[in-house]
Design a protein around this motif. Structure first.
Motif, PDB file in Angstrom:
ATOM      1  N   GLU A 164      10.449   2.730   2.254  1.00 52.97           N
ATOM      2  CA  GLU A 164      11.292   3.923   1.906  1.00 52.97           C
ATOM      3  C   GLU A 164      12.291   4.592   1.946  1.00 52.97           C
ATOM      4  O   GLU A 164      13.697   4.666   2.010  1.00 52.97           O
ATOM      5  CB  GLU A 164      10.685   4.496  -0.208  1.00 52.97           C
ATOM      6  N   ASP A 184       9.612  -5.370  -2.755  1.00 52.02           N
ATOM      7  CA  ASP A 184      10.114  -4.328  -1.015  1.00 52.02           C
ATOM      8  C   ASP A 184      10.304  -4.958   0.045  1.00 52.02           C
ATOM      9  O   ASP A 184      11.313  -4.368   0.205  1.00 52.02           O
ATOM     10  CB  ASP A 184       8.961  -3.845  -0.997  1.00 52.02           C
ATOM     11  N   PRO A 226       0.816  -1.265  -0.165  1.00 46.36           N
ATOM     12  CA  PRO A 226      -0.264   0.044  -0.130  1.00 46.36           C
ATOM     13  C   PRO A 226       0.652   1.252   0.364  1.00 46.36           C
ATOM     14  O   PRO A 226       2.076   0.783   0.005  1.00 46.36           O
ATOM     15  CB  PRO A 226      -0.792  -0.031   1.145  1.00 46.36           C
ATOM     16  N   PRO A 227       0.086   2.156  -0.433  1.00 44.07           N
ATOM     17  CA  PRO A 227       1.474   3.837  -0.500  1.00 44.07           C
ATOM     18  C   PRO A 227       1.540   4.051   0.642  1.00 44.07           C
ATOM     19  O   PRO A 227       3.137   4.464   0.696  1.00 44.07           O
ATOM     20  CB  PRO A 227       0.435   4.375  -1.204  1.00 44.07           C
ATOM     21  N   GLY A 228       1.381   3.455   1.618  1.00 51.74           N
ATOM     22  CA  GLY A 228       1.569   4.523   3.405  1.00 51.74           C
ATOM     23  C   GLY A 228       3.010   4.053   3.247  1.00 51.74           C
ATOM     24  O   GLY A 228       3.691   4.435   3.971  1.00 51.74           O
ATOM     25  N   ALA A 283       4.268   1.435   1.380  1.00 49.93           N
ATOM     26  CA  ALA A 283       5.747   1.487   0.504  1.00 49.93           C
ATOM     27  C   ALA A 283       6.069   2.851   1.186  1.00 49.93           C
ATOM     28  O   ALA A 283       7.723   2.966   1.072  1.00 49.93           O
ATOM     29  CB  ALA A 283       5.292   1.919  -0.393  1.00 49.93           C
ATOM     30  N   LYS A 284       6.242   3.800   0.925  1.00 51.88           N
ATOM     31  CA  LYS A 284       6.783   5.457   1.479  1.00 51.88           C
ATOM     32  C   LYS A 284       7.768   5.296   3.173  1.00 51.88           C
ATOM     33  O   LYS A 284       8.273   5.491   2.742  1.00 51.88           O
ATOM     34  CB  LYS A 284       5.538   6.449   1.767  1.00 51.88           C
TER      35      LYS A 284
END
Length: 103
Positions: free
Chosen positions: A38, A60, A30-32, A34-35
């Protein structure tokens, strides 16, 4: 004769398409999440519950892993991600076994 051959080939092609479909090798985080990954933050508790044998390890997760054993004769490597040990095929990253705990 040629038209019958064409029809048979066309029918065979139509029915073979689902068999040749590319499997879903990886589901993106999910985008959150993944952020967070990173930026170097740890994965949230319970992320291991989303993994099971037969699934494919997301890039990831693989990037965050440490390789414990190099590929054996079957192409299976052993990696560790935050204390969870996972055996998977090196090239496809299909999960073979998930072992809990640290070595």
């Amino acid at each position: 004769m040629k038209s019958a051959f064409f029809i048979i080939c066309s029918v065979a092609l139509v029915f073979s398409q689902p068999l040749m479909a590319k499997p879903d090798h990886e589901k993106a985080l999910p985008p959150g999440l993944a952020k967070k990954v990173e930026s170097g933050k740890p994965l949230p508790p319970g992320w291991q519950k989303k993994l099971s044998p037969g699934q494919f390890l997301a890039d990831d997760y693989y990037r965050r892993s440490t390789i414990l054993k190099k590929p054996d004769a079957d192409g299976i490597i052993t990696v560790q991600i935050e204390g969870t040990i996972i055996e998977l095929f090196e090239h496809s990253r299909e999960i073979v076994r998930i072992l809990e705990g640290k070595r």
